[in-house]
Design an enzyme around this catalytic site. Structure first.
Site, PDB file in Angstrom:
ATOM      1  N   GLY A 142     -58.572  31.451   3.343  1.00 23.66           N
ATOM      2  CA  GLY A 142     -59.464  30.622   4.243  1.00 23.66           C
ATOM      3  C   GLY A 142     -59.629  29.096   3.594  1.00 23.66           C
ATOM      4  O   GLY A 142     -58.670  28.495   3.275  1.00 23.66           O
ATOM      5  N   ASP A 158     -43.205  26.866   1.161  1.00 25.27           N
ATOM      6  CA  ASP A 158     -44.678  26.862   1.424  1.00 25.27           C
ATOM      7  C   ASP A 158     -45.072  25.445   1.696  1.00 25.27           C
ATOM      8  O   ASP A 158     -44.893  24.586   0.903  1.00 25.27           O
ATOM      9  CB  ASP A 158     -45.457  27.556   0.243  1.00 25.27           C
ATOM     10  CG  ASP A 158     -46.796  27.571   0.717  1.00 25.27           C
ATOM     11  OD1 ASP A 158     -47.394  26.868   1.588  1.00 25.27           O
ATOM     12  OD2 ASP A 158     -47.577  28.536   0.087  1.00 25.27           O
ATOM     13  N   SER A 195     -53.735  31.878  -1.623  1.00 25.30           N
ATOM     14  CA  SER A 195     -54.260  30.881  -1.003  1.00 25.30           C
ATOM     15  C   SER A 195     -55.599  30.364  -1.435  1.00 25.30           C
ATOM     16  O   SER A 195     -55.784  30.610  -2.860  1.00 25.30           O
ATOM     17  CB  SER A 195     -54.122  30.764   0.483  1.00 25.30           C
ATOM     18  OG  SER A 195     -54.138  29.798   1.083  1.00 25.30           O
ATOM     19  N   TRP A 196     -56.509  30.378  -0.640  1.00 27.09           N
ATOM     20  CA  TRP A 196     -57.925  30.180  -1.105  1.00 27.09           C
ATOM     21  C   TRP A 196     -58.559  31.483  -1.939  1.00 27.09           C
ATOM     22  O   TRP A 196     -59.159  31.155  -2.902  1.00 27.09           O
ATOM     23  CB  TRP A 196     -58.924  30.024   0.206  1.00 27.09           C
ATOM     24  CG  TRP A 196     -60.355  30.286  -0.095  1.00 27.09           C
ATOM     25  CD1 TRP A 196     -61.136  31.282   0.360  1.00 27.09           C
ATOM     26  CD2 TRP A 196     -61.187  29.647  -1.230  1.00 27.09           C
ATOM     27  NE1 TRP A 196     -62.458  31.248  -0.145  1.00 27.09           N
ATOM     28  CE2 TRP A 196     -62.719  30.058  -1.085  1.00 27.09           C
ATOM     29  CE3 TRP A 196     -61.184  28.335  -1.856  1.00 27.09           C
ATOM     30  CZ2 TRP A 196     -63.574  29.687  -1.959  1.00 27.09           C
ATOM     31  CZ3 TRP A 196     -62.195  28.008  -2.669  1.00 27.09           C
ATOM     32  CH2 TRP A 196     -63.340  28.663  -2.747  1.00 27.09           C
ATOM     33  N   HIS A 249     -45.754  30.239   3.571  1.00 26.81           N
ATOM     34  CA  HIS A 249     -47.123  30.560   3.058  1.00 26.81           C
ATOM     35  C   HIS A 249     -47.594  31.691   3.431  1.00 26.81           C
ATOM     36  O   HIS A 249     -48.299  32.444   2.479  1.00 26.81           O
ATOM     37  CB  HIS A 249     -47.949  29.526   3.448  1.00 26.81           C
ATOM     38  CG  HIS A 249     -49.318  29.548   3.172  1.00 26.81           C
ATOM     39  ND1 HIS A 249     -49.658  29.188   1.707  1.00 26.81           N
ATOM     40  CD2 HIS A 249     -50.595  29.894   3.588  1.00 26.81           C
ATOM     41  CE1 HIS A 249     -51.027  29.505   1.398  1.00 26.81           C
ATOM     42  NE2 HIS A 249     -51.614  29.763   2.631  1.00 26.81           N
TER      43      HIS A 249
END
Length: 327
Positions: free
Chosen positions: A43, A276, A110-111, A304
């Site tokens: 996110g 990605d 990711s986040w 990704h």
């Protein structure tokens, strides 16, 4: 033969109060006597789903998934009060204490990788290992690539759709422009710009999957994203994402890399798809260079998303290998 997800296992859920208005939605599954692992979703603004527990052998892992503040089934949905990186790190520790877990494997993408690294730097003694996917380091350059210049060169048509309704005088800071409309605009404005942001984000994240479908299917996917503008949940999701981006994730510039020395001396596996376009592969390389004895795996023909076949295979292999290291 590539490894695939483990079969779905039963889970139990509960909510956990915080010191604030927030209540966290948490699911546990697998073997309560197994290796504890916490799954950190991306996110900001996303949530966990039923497949996330399937990256771990349920016979060997005690799997903890939770929706971050304001996300998914955590309540109040979309709440931004007391919603910062520091609060999220405290929540991870709160969950660990509640479950009486001495140490756990931190698994994030990711986040979620950013958050996992921040947590491990704050509570190194509570981390038994780390598996990081498509790492986002929350630096200015990482955000700039996605929302200002970089990915824009990769997808020029989608980029034009992203910026066309932003006046020329505001295009030097698109995060601020979208933040203003999403957080201070009327309902119709919020719906419109949440949908536009979502379509751009989806294009960048999913393009490698789109290449494997016919053009008609890809166009349908974009159309379906645009139709989601009628969904207030999408507005809440994008508001959380832009809340974090506008405030530069509530951390100092380069904070994660500057504090790698605070990480525990535990096994760290860093995996990144070479295709990605959401998170820079140079970020994962910088992590690997700064973490002694870490393992860096770059996956060919992989973007990704955690759902891509090569990524699934690499992550499941990493969790299987951690079982052998742990024993």
């Amino acid at each position: 033969m590539q490894k695939t997800l483990y079969p779905a296992s039963a889970s139990t859920s509960f909510t956990l109060n915080t010191e604030s208005v927030h209540q966290l939605y948490i699911e546990t599954s697998g073997n309560p006597l197994g290796i504890p692992v916490v799954f950190l979703h991306g996110g900001p603004g996303s949530s966990c789903n039923n497949n996330h527990r399937r990256y771990f052998n349920p016979e060997h892992y005690y799997i903890i998934c939770f929706d971050q503040r304001g996300c998914g089934l955590s309540t109040p949905h979309g709440e931004l009060t007391d919603n910062t990186s520091q609060h999220l790190v405290a929540d991870i520790e709160r969950i660990r204490e509640h479950l009486n877990i001495p140490r756990w494997l931190v698994f994030g993408g990711s986040w979620g990788a950013s958050l996992g690294l921040l947590y491990a730097q704050a509570h190194p003694q509570r981390v038994s290992g780390m598996i990081l996917r498509g790492s986002f380091l929350a630096r200015e350059q990482d955000l700039f690539w996605f929302a200002q210049h970089g990915a824009s060169e990769e997808f020029p048509e989608a980029w034009q759709a992203f910026i066309q309704d932003i006046p020329q005088g505001e295009r030097h800071d698109l995060v601020a422009a979208y933040y203003q409309r999403l957080h201070h605009g009327d309902n119709d404005t919020q719906l419109k710009y949440a949908a536009i942001w979502s379509v751009w984000s989806g294009k960048v994240a999913t393009y490698n999957l789109g290449q494997r479908t016919d053009k008609h299917s890809a166009n349908n996917a974009i159309t379906n994203d645009a139709q989601r503008q009628t969904d207030p949940a999408l507005v809440r999701k994008v508001k959380i994402e832009t809340h974090y981006a506008q405030h530069r994730y509530f951390i100092a510039e380069n904070q994660i890399l500057d504090n790698l020395h605070q990480l525990p001396k535990v096994p760290v596996t860093i995996i990144h798809g070479e295709l990605d376009k959401t998170c820079l592969h140079t970020a994962s390389r910088a992590l690997a260079a700064g973490i002694a004895n870490s393992e860096f795996i770059q996956l060919a023909d992989t973007g990704h998303l955690i759902e891509e076949a090569n990524m699934i295979a690499a992550l499941v292999d990493a969790t299987d290998r951690f079982v052998r290291q742990y024993q």
